[in-house]
Design an enzyme around this catalytic site. Structure first.
Site, PDB file in Angstrom:
ATOM      1  N   ASP A  21       2.794 -17.963 -34.262  1.00  0.00           N
ATOM      2  CA  ASP A  21       3.161 -19.404 -35.034  1.00  0.00           C
ATOM      3  C   ASP A  21       3.366 -20.376 -34.109  1.00  0.00           C
ATOM      4  O   ASP A  21       4.007 -20.338 -33.003  1.00  0.00           O
ATOM      5  CB  ASP A  21       4.030 -19.048 -36.143  1.00  0.00           C
ATOM      6  CG  ASP A  21       4.255 -20.042 -37.141  1.00  0.00           C
ATOM      7  OD1 ASP A  21       3.078 -20.724 -37.198  1.00  0.00           O
ATOM      8  OD2 ASP A  21       5.337 -20.154 -37.884  1.00  0.00           O
ATOM      9  N   HIS A  38      -5.024 -24.203 -31.749  1.00  0.00           N
ATOM     10  CA  HIS A  38      -5.414 -22.772 -31.907  1.00  0.00           C
ATOM     11  C   HIS A  38      -6.088 -22.319 -30.842  1.00  0.00           C
ATOM     12  O   HIS A  38      -6.047 -21.173 -30.643  1.00  0.00           O
ATOM     13  CB  HIS A  38      -6.263 -22.965 -33.359  1.00  0.00           C
ATOM     14  CG  HIS A  38      -5.703 -23.205 -34.451  1.00  0.00           C
ATOM     15  ND1 HIS A  38      -4.474 -22.536 -34.686  1.00  0.00           N
ATOM     16  CD2 HIS A  38      -5.971 -23.845 -35.709  1.00  0.00           C
ATOM     17  CE1 HIS A  38      -3.941 -22.950 -36.177  1.00  0.00           C
ATOM     18  NE2 HIS A  38      -5.031 -23.777 -36.428  1.00  0.00           N
ATOM     19  N   LEU A 132      -5.070   0.548 -24.872  1.00  0.00           N
ATOM     20  CA  LEU A 132      -4.424  -0.064 -26.140  1.00  0.00           C
ATOM     21  C   LEU A 132      -4.977  -0.334 -27.509  1.00  0.00           C
ATOM     22  O   LEU A 132      -6.311  -0.471 -27.409  1.00  0.00           O
ATOM     23  CB  LEU A 132      -3.997  -1.415 -25.786  1.00  0.00           C
ATOM     24  CG  LEU A 132      -3.694  -2.480 -26.661  1.00  0.00           C
ATOM     25  CD1 LEU A 132      -1.904  -2.604 -26.953  1.00  0.00           C
ATOM     26  CD2 LEU A 132      -3.697  -4.079 -26.113  1.00  0.00           C
TER      27      LEU A 132
HETATM   28  C1  IPE Z   1       2.092 -16.860 -40.487  1.00  0.00           C
HETATM   29  O1  IPE Z   1       2.139 -18.194 -40.109  1.00  0.00           O
HETATM   30  C2  IPE Z   1       0.531 -16.360 -40.628  1.00  0.00           C
HETATM   31  C3  IPE Z   1       0.078 -15.988 -39.274  1.00  0.00           C
HETATM   32  C4  IPE Z   1       0.709 -16.304 -37.882  1.00  0.00           C
HETATM   33  C5  IPE Z   1      -1.339 -15.933 -39.113  1.00  0.00           C
HETATM   34  P1  IPE Z   1       1.990 -19.443 -41.097  1.00  0.00           P
HETATM   35  O2  IPE Z   1       2.329 -20.535 -40.160  1.00  0.00           O
HETATM   36  O3  IPE Z   1       0.957 -19.264 -41.915  1.00  0.00           O
HETATM   37  O4  IPE Z   1       3.613 -19.044 -41.862  1.00  0.00           O
HETATM   38  P2  IPE Z   1       4.180 -20.031 -42.914  1.00  0.00           P
HETATM   39  O5  IPE Z   1       3.346 -20.636 -43.787  1.00  0.00           O
HETATM   40  O6  IPE Z   1       5.022 -21.163 -42.237  1.00  0.00           O
HETATM   41  O7  IPE Z   1       5.365 -19.278 -43.515  1.00  0.00           O
HETATM   42  C1  IPE Z   2      -0.338 -20.384 -36.262  1.00  0.00           C
HETATM   43  O1  IPE Z   2      -0.021 -21.430 -36.103  1.00  0.00           O
HETATM   44  C2  IPE Z   2      -1.780 -19.884 -36.515  1.00  0.00           C
HETATM   45  C3  IPE Z   2      -2.268 -19.588 -37.763  1.00  0.00           C
HETATM   46  C4  IPE Z   2      -1.151 -19.415 -38.971  1.00  0.00           C
HETATM   47  C5  IPE Z   2      -3.451 -19.281 -38.294  1.00  0.00           C
HETATM   48  P1  IPE Z   2       0.130 -22.557 -37.170  1.00  0.00           P
HETATM   49  O2  IPE Z   2      -1.196 -23.143 -37.501  1.00  0.00           O
HETATM   50  O3  IPE Z   2       0.838 -22.236 -38.236  1.00  0.00           O
HETATM   51  O4  IPE Z   2       0.918 -23.823 -36.499  1.00  0.00           O
HETATM   52  P2  IPE Z   2       2.145 -24.610 -37.343  1.00  0.00           P
HETATM   53  O5  IPE Z   2       3.079 -23.657 -37.788  1.00  0.00           O
HETATM   54  O6  IPE Z   2       1.552 -25.553 -38.117  1.00  0.00           O
HETATM   55  O7  IPE Z   2       2.841 -25.254 -35.897  1.00  0.00           O
HETATM   56 MG    MG Z   3       2.558 -21.793 -38.868  1.00  0.00          MG
END
Ligand code: IPE
Ligand code: IPE
Ligand code: MG
Length: 249
Positions: A21, A38, A132
């Protein structure tokens, strides 16, 4: 000093799961669009795969796209899907070379067909690898998975009777998408969020949780070593007393 030197080989986690995240916030910090985060995050994926291969960790499960992530803006979803496709194309040979076996959990039929086909091909081509096991959670959520589990048990027993005694946690596990994967010992979440966001809720009943403020694109091998070293300091009691655990050792 590297945290790698602190890792005790015999006590390595067999299965590490990661909620990756913070990509969006990482990009925002440098004044860029979310997709840049990303893309950078994909490098961190490579880092942790390499580190797990080097440490001979058996299972790595990465939360890459949740059921709820379908609610993001269309352009971001499209960007993520094309990134997934290009990363698979770029990295498949390396995965094979490292003996990585690819798997997915989640409803991959919801992904664009090109991505679904590429994934299926990569899964097939790495199926006999013995290094793995890398599981990508894509269009995955625990509540989806648990709902599917119930449906699948109902389907299996629709023409036969099932007695109360036959409903066991083993039966439930054998109908989850993780049926061939042991439960993780360690779950890592980056970016300073303290929540599980619908990830592996059944499987992490006794998993050690590790939260770090590091944003996913900044997460490197050293961060993984640090998390493992932290995990190794903990006493896993599974409901017993500390004394019982020391006597067993
Ligand atoms: C959780 O991250 C899902 C992934 C890492 C793929 P999100 O960014 O979507 O989670 P929330 O919405 O903050 O809980
Ligand atoms: C995690 O990073 C990737 C996915 C959930 C696909 P985020 O896109 O949720 O990044 P933040 O949380 O908005 O910083
Ligand atoms: Mg996120």
């Amino acid at each position: 000093m590297s945290y790698k030197n602190l890792i005790i080989k015999e006590n390595r986690p067999n299965h590490i799961a990661i909620i990756m995240d913070g990509n969006g916030r990482w990009a925002k910090k440098i004044g860029n669009i979310r997709l840049v985060g990303h893309k950078k995050g994909a490098n961190s994926v490579n880092e942790v795969i390499e580190a797990c291969v080097e440490l001979e960790i058996k299972y790595l499960t990465l939360y890459a796209f949740s059921t709820e992530n379908w609610n993001r803006p269309k352009t971001e979803i499209e960007g993520l899907m094309s990134l997934l496709l290009s990363t698979l194309e770029k990295e498949l040979e390396k995965l094979k070379k490292h003996g990585v076996r690819l798997k997915t959990i989640g409803d991959i039929s919801k992904l664009p067909q090109s991505v679904e086909l590429k994934l299926k091909k990569a899964i097939e081509e790495t199926a006999t690898n013995t290094g793995l096991t890398l599981t990508l959670a894509l269009s995955y959520s625990s509540r989806w998975e648990i709902t599917e589990m119930v449906k699948s048990i109902v389907e299996k027993y629709k023409n036969t009777e099932i007695t109360e005694n036959e409903i066991t946690s083993n039966l439930i596990e054998s109908h989850l998408s993780t049926k061939d994967i042991p439960d993780p010992e360690l779950l890592i979440r980056t970016s300073g969020e303290y929540r599980l966001s619908n990830f592996l809720l059944w499987q992490i009943a006794y998993t050690e949780l590790y939260f770090t403020d590091t944003l996913w694109p900044d997460f490197k091998k050293e961060d993984l070593y640090k998390a493992i070293a932290d995990y190794q300091k903990r006493e896993r009691r599974f409901g017993k007393t500390g004394e019982q655990i020391s006597n067993e050792a």
